[in-house]
Each structure stands twice: as C-alpha cells, then as structure tokens.
Design a protein around this motif. Sequence first.
Motif, PDB file in Angstrom:
ATOM      1  N   LEU A 119       0.037 -25.757  -4.206  1.00  0.00           N
ATOM      2  CA  LEU A 119       0.245 -27.328  -4.817  1.00  0.00           C
ATOM      3  C   LEU A 119       1.646 -27.550  -4.704  1.00  0.00           C
ATOM      4  O   LEU A 119       2.355 -26.904  -5.491  1.00  0.00           O
ATOM      5  N   LEU A 120       2.057 -28.655  -4.035  1.00  0.00           N
ATOM      6  CA  LEU A 120       3.371 -29.216  -4.073  1.00  0.00           C
ATOM      7  C   LEU A 120       3.300 -30.639  -4.761  1.00  0.00           C
ATOM      8  O   LEU A 120       2.423 -31.423  -4.339  1.00  0.00           O
ATOM      9  N   ILE A 121       4.296 -30.760  -5.700  1.00  0.00           N
ATOM     10  CA  ILE A 121       4.362 -31.903  -6.590  1.00  0.00           C
ATOM     11  C   ILE A 121       5.658 -32.519  -6.416  1.00  0.00           C
ATOM     12  O   ILE A 121       6.741 -31.992  -6.182  1.00  0.00           O
ATOM     13  N   SER A 122       5.799 -33.890  -6.138  1.00  0.00           N
ATOM     14  CA  SER A 122       7.065 -34.623  -6.042  1.00  0.00           C
ATOM     15  C   SER A 122       7.197 -36.029  -7.136  1.00  0.00           C
ATOM     16  O   SER A 122       6.054 -35.985  -7.730  1.00  0.00           O
ATOM     17  N   GLY A 123       8.046 -36.350  -7.187  1.00  0.00           N
ATOM     18  CA  GLY A 123       8.302 -37.420  -8.164  1.00  0.00           C
ATOM     19  C   GLY A 123       9.098 -38.880  -7.424  1.00  0.00           C
ATOM     20  O   GLY A 123      10.032 -38.266  -6.642  1.00  0.00           O
ATOM     21  N   SER A 124       8.576 -39.917  -7.667  1.00  0.00           N
ATOM     22  CA  SER A 124       9.133 -41.168  -7.248  1.00  0.00           C
ATOM     23  C   SER A 124      10.701 -41.371  -7.338  1.00  0.00           C
ATOM     24  O   SER A 124      11.373 -41.961  -6.452  1.00  0.00           O
ATOM     25  N   ASP A 125      11.024 -40.923  -8.545  1.00  0.00           N
ATOM     26  CA  ASP A 125      12.507 -41.449  -8.972  1.00  0.00           C
ATOM     27  C   ASP A 125      13.689 -40.113  -8.890  1.00  0.00           C
ATOM     28  O   ASP A 125      14.863 -40.024  -9.182  1.00  0.00           O
ATOM     29  N   ASP A 126      12.931 -39.064  -8.152  1.00  0.00           N
ATOM     30  CA  ASP A 126      13.779 -37.793  -7.902  1.00  0.00           C
ATOM     31  C   ASP A 126      15.095 -38.119  -6.913  1.00  0.00           C
ATOM     32  O   ASP A 126      14.790 -38.284  -5.754  1.00  0.00           O
ATOM     33  N   HIS A 127      16.283 -38.013  -7.497  1.00  0.00           N
ATOM     34  CA  HIS A 127      17.419 -38.291  -6.282  1.00  0.00           C
ATOM     35  C   HIS A 127      17.611 -37.151  -5.627  1.00  0.00           C
ATOM     36  O   HIS A 127      18.171 -37.107  -4.478  1.00  0.00           O
ATOM     37  N   THR A 128      17.444 -35.825  -6.381  1.00  0.00           N
ATOM     38  CA  THR A 128      17.911 -34.629  -5.790  1.00  0.00           C
ATOM     39  C   THR A 128      16.964 -34.121  -4.722  1.00  0.00           C
ATOM     40  O   THR A 128      17.260 -33.743  -3.476  1.00  0.00           O
ATOM     41  N   ILE A 129      15.743 -34.338  -4.723  1.00  0.00           N
ATOM     42  CA  ILE A 129      14.611 -33.936  -3.988  1.00  0.00           C
ATOM     43  C   ILE A 129      13.672 -35.065  -3.760  1.00  0.00           C
ATOM     44  O   ILE A 129      12.589 -35.066  -4.881  1.00  0.00           O
ATOM     45  N   PRO A 130      13.984 -36.018  -3.040  1.00  0.00           N
ATOM     46  CA  PRO A 130      13.286 -37.137  -2.793  1.00  0.00           C
ATOM     47  C   PRO A 130      11.619 -36.769  -2.269  1.00  0.00           C
ATOM     48  O   PRO A 130      11.675 -35.791  -1.689  1.00  0.00           O
ATOM     49  N   ALA A 131      10.807 -37.667  -2.768  1.00  0.00           N
ATOM     50  CA  ALA A 131       9.365 -37.323  -2.710  1.00  0.00           C
ATOM     51  C   ALA A 131       9.068 -37.227  -0.975  1.00  0.00           C
ATOM     52  O   ALA A 131       8.315 -36.284  -0.971  1.00  0.00           O
ATOM     53  N   SER A 132       9.765 -38.042  -0.183  1.00  0.00           N
ATOM     54  CA  SER A 132       9.758 -37.626   1.132  1.00  0.00           C
ATOM     55  C   SER A 132       9.921 -36.297   1.715  1.00  0.00           C
ATOM     56  O   SER A 132       9.127 -35.558   2.485  1.00  0.00           O
ATOM     57  N   LEU A 133      10.623 -35.451   1.141  1.00  0.00           N
ATOM     58  CA  LEU A 133      10.994 -34.067   1.480  1.00  0.00           C
ATOM     59  C   LEU A 133       9.968 -33.388   1.036  1.00  0.00           C
ATOM     60  O   LEU A 133       9.508 -32.247   1.899  1.00  0.00           O
ATOM     61  N   ASN A 134       9.211 -33.539  -0.250  1.00  0.00           N
ATOM     62  CA  ASN A 134       8.244 -32.835  -0.648  1.00  0.00           C
ATOM     63  C   ASN A 134       6.917 -33.006   0.178  1.00  0.00           C
ATOM     64  O   ASN A 134       6.247 -31.878   0.634  1.00  0.00           O
ATOM     65  N   TYR A 135       6.747 -34.371   0.573  1.00  0.00           N
ATOM     66  CA  TYR A 135       5.581 -34.609   1.600  1.00  0.00           C
ATOM     67  C   TYR A 135       5.844 -34.037   2.816  1.00  0.00           C
ATOM     68  O   TYR A 135       4.785 -33.440   3.588  1.00  0.00           O
ATOM     69  N   ALA A 136       7.055 -33.897   3.286  1.00  0.00           N
ATOM     70  CA  ALA A 136       7.261 -33.287   4.752  1.00  0.00           C
ATOM     71  C   ALA A 136       7.049 -31.761   4.439  1.00  0.00           C
ATOM     72  O   ALA A 136       6.537 -31.066   5.649  1.00  0.00           O
ATOM     73  N   ASN A 137       7.148 -31.172   3.553  1.00  0.00           N
ATOM     74  CA  ASN A 137       6.934 -29.742   3.184  1.00  0.00           C
ATOM     75  C   ASN A 137       5.569 -29.601   3.079  1.00  0.00           C
ATOM     76  O   ASN A 137       4.981 -28.472   3.830  1.00  0.00           O
ATOM     77  N   TYR A 138       4.780 -30.299   2.383  1.00  0.00           N
ATOM     78  CA  TYR A 138       3.440 -30.098   2.531  1.00  0.00           C
ATOM     79  C   TYR A 138       2.892 -30.257   3.895  1.00  0.00           C
ATOM     80  O   TYR A 138       1.925 -29.388   4.332  1.00  0.00           O
ATOM     81  N   ARG A 139       3.256 -31.346   4.625  1.00  0.00           N
ATOM     82  CA  ARG A 139       2.675 -31.517   6.005  1.00  0.00           C
ATOM     83  C   ARG A 139       2.962 -30.320   7.031  1.00  0.00           C
ATOM     84  O   ARG A 139       2.257 -29.901   7.714  1.00  0.00           O
ATOM     85  N   LYS A 140       3.968 -29.617   6.671  1.00  0.00           N
ATOM     86  CA  LYS A 140       4.207 -28.450   7.738  1.00  0.00           C
ATOM     87  C   LYS A 140       3.084 -27.392   7.471  1.00  0.00           C
ATOM     88  O   LYS A 140       2.887 -26.377   8.366  1.00  0.00           O
TER      89      LYS A 140
END
Length: 261
Positions: free
Chosen positions: A199-220
């Motif tokens: 399970l990969l989890i992201s947060g909308s307000d994360d400056h260090t690891i933006p949610a878009s990075l986590n989603y790209a990680n998941y899609r891989k």
Amino acid sequence: MEKTPSPTVVFITGAFVHHSCWDDWKTYFESKGYPTIAPPWPHKAASAETLRMSHPNKDIAANRLPAITDHYDSIVRQLPGKPILIGHSIGGLIVQLLLQRGLGSAGVAIHSAPPQGIFTFRFSFLKAGWGPLGFFTSTRQSFLMSFTQWKYAFTNRMDCEAQKEAYYRFAIPESKLIVRDTITKAARVHFENPHAPLLLISGSDDHTIPASLNYANYRKYKKSNSITDYATFPGRNHFVLGQPTWKEDAGYILDWLNKLP
C-alpha cells in the motif's frame, strides 16, 4: 483452537527524524494485538536532543542507503515469521526495497521517497530537497535542517507552536549521501517482479514528497500481478506521522491489512 499470533510490525523511520516519531503508532498497533518494533538507524540510538548536539556528526554523515537497507534486512530476518513493514519517506523506499528481497508479509510506504527513475520538477520538491542534498558542502559533515527549512519541508500549514514542538522533539542530523543515494541504483526497484501486498499512501500538502510522485510510484507496479494499492489523504504534510490525523491514517492501514487475503 489457539489463535495464530499476529505478525510483528516493523516501523522504518525516514531521514531527518528520530525513530520516536513512531511511539504513538506503536502503542496503537500494540493495542490491536500486533507486536511492534521501531529500530533506529545506525548511529542514531541516542535521544533527538543528544543527536542534535552531536552535529556535525561524522558517523551519521557516513550513512548510506545500501547499508541502511541491509541494517533493516538483518533485523527482519531475525524475527519469527515474516513481519509487516511500514515505512515513512526514505523508510517507505526501504520497505519497497525489502519487499523485492522477499522480506515482509505486507508493506506500507507512507509518503515514500521515490525509487530510482521517478522524479518531478515541482518547485516544492526541489526547494525542500536542495538543502539536504548538500551540494557544494562537505559530505563528511552531517546536515541538520534549520527551523525555517523544517517548517517548509515537514510541517507546512501547521500552527507555529506545533511546528516548534515537532522540531525539538524529532529533528536530527542526517547524511547528505543517503539523500543522494535515492537517485542511484541503490534505490532501484524492479517494479515488474511479484511482491507481497503493498500500500502506497500520499498526502495533498506534502512539500517534500508531492502526491504526484507517490502516484507515479504506484503506477510503476501495474505489471507486477501483485496486490498494489494507493490512497491519498487531504491536508497531510510530510510530518504525517505526528499530525492530529495520524490515528485516522493508522486505522486505514490496519483496515487494509485486515482485508488482505
């Protein structure tokens, strides 16, 4: 019939923060019947205050991602049965690396640092990461975030007093090299290989690891033919483990684990 004991939950800390950031999470999971451990990184077993006072710390400065990953590998292999791995930031990346070694019955990567090859030019990511990368400075000295850097990279949008409390409780020196290692083959994930549920989890307000990075990680992982799930939560910054909403996130993870086949 005797109930099968729950697997151990191994909490894996990220960079820049003390392993005590998991204390509330440990208490919560233990109240649900899970034994837990949150081992510190090498050279980081002392209190956060002691570690800050040791800065610049040459031993912490020498930490590298392969050695940290092997450190947790060794801990996990000594446990009875395969544990559940839950990591934050670089700890989330380490979860991904350990799962591809066949370690762990399940993994949760919270705001995971991206594996090699996943990148963004989003301004917040570049700004938050510039200082820790330590370009044009000696890698023999550790890096310690200033309070100003902490406010942007970890606790953005929080009350100032809460930001200060978090900084003095958890901020510690870090290796510049381990941050640089995340863009090298030390952080390579073979996304196509089968793996334990993740399970990969992201947060909308994360400056260090933006949610878009986590989603790209998941899609891989789409070709892995393994359980890989993704969730994003509004209002979470990089200090997600200590925000007032932490128990909601921990409960979501527990529900996800309980639904696994």
